[in-house]
Scaffold this motif. Sequence first.
Motif, PDB file in Angstrom:
ATOM      1  N   ASP A 211       0.829  -1.212   0.000  1.00 19.59           N
ATOM      2  CA  ASP A 211       0.000   0.000   0.000  1.00 19.59           C
ATOM      3  C   ASP A 211       0.860   1.258   0.000  1.00 19.59           C
ATOM      4  OD1 ASP A 211      -2.374  -1.409  -0.055  1.00 19.59           O
ATOM      5  OD2 ASP A 211      -2.575  -1.447   2.126  1.00 19.59           O
ATOM      6  N   ALA A 212       1.952   1.248   0.749  1.00 14.01           N
ATOM      7  CA  ALA A 212       2.838   2.411   0.788  1.00 14.01           C
ATOM      8  C   ALA A 212       3.503   2.621  -0.575  1.00 14.01           C
ATOM      9  CB  ALA A 212       3.885   2.241   1.884  1.00 14.01           C
ATOM     10  N   GLU A 213       3.920   1.556  -1.234  1.00 13.48           N
ATOM     11  CA  GLU A 213       4.515   1.672  -2.566  1.00 13.48           C
ATOM     12  C   GLU A 213       3.477   2.164  -3.571  1.00 13.48           C
ATOM     13  OE1 GLU A 213       6.649  -1.774  -3.929  1.00 13.48           O
ATOM     14  OE2 GLU A 213       7.818  -1.877  -2.072  1.00 13.48           O
ATOM     15  N   PHE A 214       2.252   1.683  -3.452  1.00 13.83           N
ATOM     16  CA  PHE A 214       1.174   2.127  -4.331  1.00 13.83           C
ATOM     17  C   PHE A 214       0.919   3.624  -4.153  1.00 13.83           C
ATOM     18  CE2 PHE A 214      -3.334   2.740  -5.376  1.00 13.83           C
ATOM     19  CZ  PHE A 214      -3.364   2.209  -6.661  1.00 13.83           C
ATOM     20  N   LEU A 215       0.906   4.064  -2.901  1.00  9.38           N
ATOM     21  CA  LEU A 215       0.701   5.481  -2.605  1.00  9.38           C
ATOM     22  C   LEU A 215       1.864   6.314  -3.145  1.00  9.38           C
ATOM     23  CD1 LEU A 215      -1.229   7.466  -1.227  1.00  9.38           C
ATOM     24  CD2 LEU A 215       0.016   7.063   0.905  1.00  9.38           C
ATOM     25  N   LEU A 216       3.081   5.822  -2.985  1.00  3.73           N
ATOM     26  CA  LEU A 216       4.247   6.516  -3.527  1.00  3.73           C
ATOM     27  C   LEU A 216       4.140   6.634  -5.045  1.00  3.73           C
ATOM     28  CD1 LEU A 216       7.067   7.758  -3.288  1.00  3.73           C
ATOM     29  CD2 LEU A 216       7.997   5.425  -3.336  1.00  3.73           C
ATOM     30  N   ASP A 217       3.761   5.572  -5.711  1.00  3.57           N
ATOM     31  CA  ASP A 217       3.592   5.602  -7.166  1.00  3.57           C
ATOM     32  C   ASP A 217       2.514   6.613  -7.572  1.00  3.57           C
ATOM     33  OD1 ASP A 217       5.547   3.697  -7.555  1.00  3.57           O
ATOM     34  OD2 ASP A 217       4.133   2.029  -7.759  1.00  3.57           O
ATOM     35  N   PHE A 218       1.422   6.636  -6.820  1.00  2.81           N
ATOM     36  CA  PHE A 218       0.342   7.578  -7.108  1.00  2.81           C
ATOM     37  C   PHE A 218       0.839   9.016  -7.023  1.00  2.81           C
ATOM     38  CE2 PHE A 218      -2.814  10.499  -5.356  1.00  2.81           C
ATOM     39  CZ  PHE A 218      -3.725  10.528  -6.394  1.00  2.81           C
ATOM     40  N   PHE A 219       1.490   9.356  -5.893  1.00  4.84           N
ATOM     41  CA  PHE A 219       1.973  10.722  -5.728  1.00  4.84           C
ATOM     42  C   PHE A 219       3.057  11.063  -6.746  1.00  4.84           C
ATOM     43  CE2 PHE A 219       0.046  10.589  -1.438  1.00  4.84           C
ATOM     44  CZ  PHE A 219      -0.713  11.737  -1.563  1.00  4.84           C
ATOM     45  N   SER A 220       3.897  10.104  -7.048  1.00  3.11           N
ATOM     46  CA  SER A 220       4.935  10.323  -8.045  1.00  3.11           C
ATOM     47  C   SER A 220       4.323  10.658  -9.392  1.00  3.11           C
ATOM     48  CB  SER A 220       5.807   9.070  -8.156  1.00  3.11           C
ATOM     49  OG  SER A 220       6.718   9.189  -9.200  1.00  3.11           O
ATOM     50  N   LYS A 221       3.306   9.934  -9.766  1.00  7.33           N
ATOM     51  CA  LYS A 221       2.669  10.141 -11.066  1.00  7.33           C
ATOM     52  C   LYS A 221       1.813  11.405 -11.086  1.00  7.33           C
ATOM     53  CE  LYS A 221      -0.424   8.004 -14.414  1.00  7.33           C
ATOM     54  NZ  LYS A 221      -1.348   6.924 -14.681  1.00  7.33           N
ATOM     55  N   GLU A 222       1.047  11.632 -10.038  1.00  2.00           N
ATOM     56  CA  GLU A 222       0.055  12.705 -10.042  1.00  2.00           C
ATOM     57  C   GLU A 222       0.582  14.071  -9.603  1.00  2.00           C
ATOM     58  OE1 GLU A 222      -2.893  12.357 -11.416  1.00  2.00           O
ATOM     59  OE2 GLU A 222      -2.475  10.240 -11.809  1.00  2.00           O
ATOM     60  N   VAL A 223       1.533  14.115  -8.681  1.00  2.51           N
ATOM     61  CA  VAL A 223       2.007  15.414  -8.202  1.00  2.51           C
ATOM     62  C   VAL A 223       3.515  15.579  -8.308  1.00  2.51           C
ATOM     63  CG1 VAL A 223       0.051  15.749  -6.642  1.00  2.51           C
ATOM     64  CG2 VAL A 223       2.139  14.726  -5.772  1.00  2.51           C
ATOM     65  N   GLY A 224       4.222  14.527  -8.636  1.00  7.47           N
ATOM     66  CA  GLY A 224       5.677  14.589  -8.716  1.00  7.47           C
ATOM     67  C   GLY A 224       6.169  15.664  -9.658  1.00  7.47           C
ATOM     68  N   ALA A 225       5.513  15.812 -10.801  1.00 10.82           N
ATOM     69  CA  ALA A 225       5.945  16.804 -11.786  1.00 10.82           C
ATOM     70  C   ALA A 225       5.840  18.222 -11.232  1.00 10.82           C
ATOM     71  CB  ALA A 225       5.126  16.677 -13.067  1.00 10.82           C
ATOM     72  N   HIS A 226       4.887  18.467 -10.359  1.00  9.77           N
ATOM     73  CA  HIS A 226       4.749  19.798  -9.764  1.00  9.77           C
ATOM     74  C   HIS A 226       5.974  20.122  -8.896  1.00  9.77           C
ATOM     75  CE1 HIS A 226       0.618  20.417 -11.100  1.00  9.77           C
ATOM     76  NE2 HIS A 226       0.408  19.150 -10.783  1.00  9.77           N
ATOM     77  N   PHE A 227       6.402  19.150  -8.098  1.00  9.83           N
ATOM     78  CA  PHE A 227       7.582  19.350  -7.256  1.00  9.83           C
ATOM     79  C   PHE A 227       8.844  19.467  -8.113  1.00  9.83           C
ATOM     80  CE2 PHE A 227       4.630  17.594  -4.163  1.00  9.83           C
ATOM     81  CZ  PHE A 227       4.843  18.444  -3.086  1.00  9.83           C
ATOM     82  N   TYR A 228       8.926  18.651  -9.139  1.00 13.82           N
ATOM     83  CA  TYR A 228      10.060  18.684 -10.060  1.00 13.82           C
ATOM     84  C   TYR A 228      10.151  20.054 -10.737  1.00 13.82           C
ATOM     85  CZ  TYR A 228      13.036  17.435 -14.032  1.00 13.82           C
ATOM     86  OH  TYR A 228      14.032  17.396 -14.963  1.00 13.82           O
ATOM     87  N   ASN A 229       9.030  20.526 -11.260  1.00 13.57           N
ATOM     88  CA  ASN A 229       9.008  21.819 -11.931  1.00 13.57           C
ATOM     89  C   ASN A 229       9.342  22.960 -10.979  1.00 13.57           C
ATOM     90  OD1 ASN A 229       8.391  20.568 -14.334  1.00 13.57           O
ATOM     91  ND2 ASN A 229       6.202  20.989 -14.202  1.00 13.57           N
ATOM     92  N   ARG A 230       8.883  22.879  -9.743  1.00  7.46           N
ATOM     93  CA  ARG A 230       9.213  23.898  -8.747  1.00  7.46           C
ATOM     94  C   ARG A 230      10.720  23.890  -8.493  1.00  7.46           C
ATOM     95  NH1 ARG A 230       8.243  28.670  -7.134  1.00  7.46           N
ATOM     96  NH2 ARG A 230       6.070  28.139  -7.355  1.00  7.46           N
TER      97      ARG A 230
END
Length: 85
Positions: free
Chosen positions: A34-53
């Motif tokens: 579940d933790a890996e699934f959540l990490l994958d979700f955040f990586s896919k859905e919001v990771g680009a926002h942090f990367y771009n910042r």
Amino acid sequence: MSTIKFSSTETEQLVAKIQGYFAKELDQDLGQFDAEFLLDFFSKEVGAHFYNRGLFDAQVIIAAKLEDVSEMVQEGISEIEKPVS
């Protein structure tokens, strides 16, 4: 949008942080899957926002450094200019 990929060591560390957060803040046990699934979700859905910042923040720092260099170059050139009569 592509998913941010982490090394196995990074994934282990991030999963442990997610599990620790759930345990401490939410008083819930979160399994490895579940933790890996959540990490994958955040990586896919919001990771680009942090990367771009991060890119934006780096751009601001680089621009400031380039401005400093430009000022130093202008001062250096002024010092070696020959007087004109």
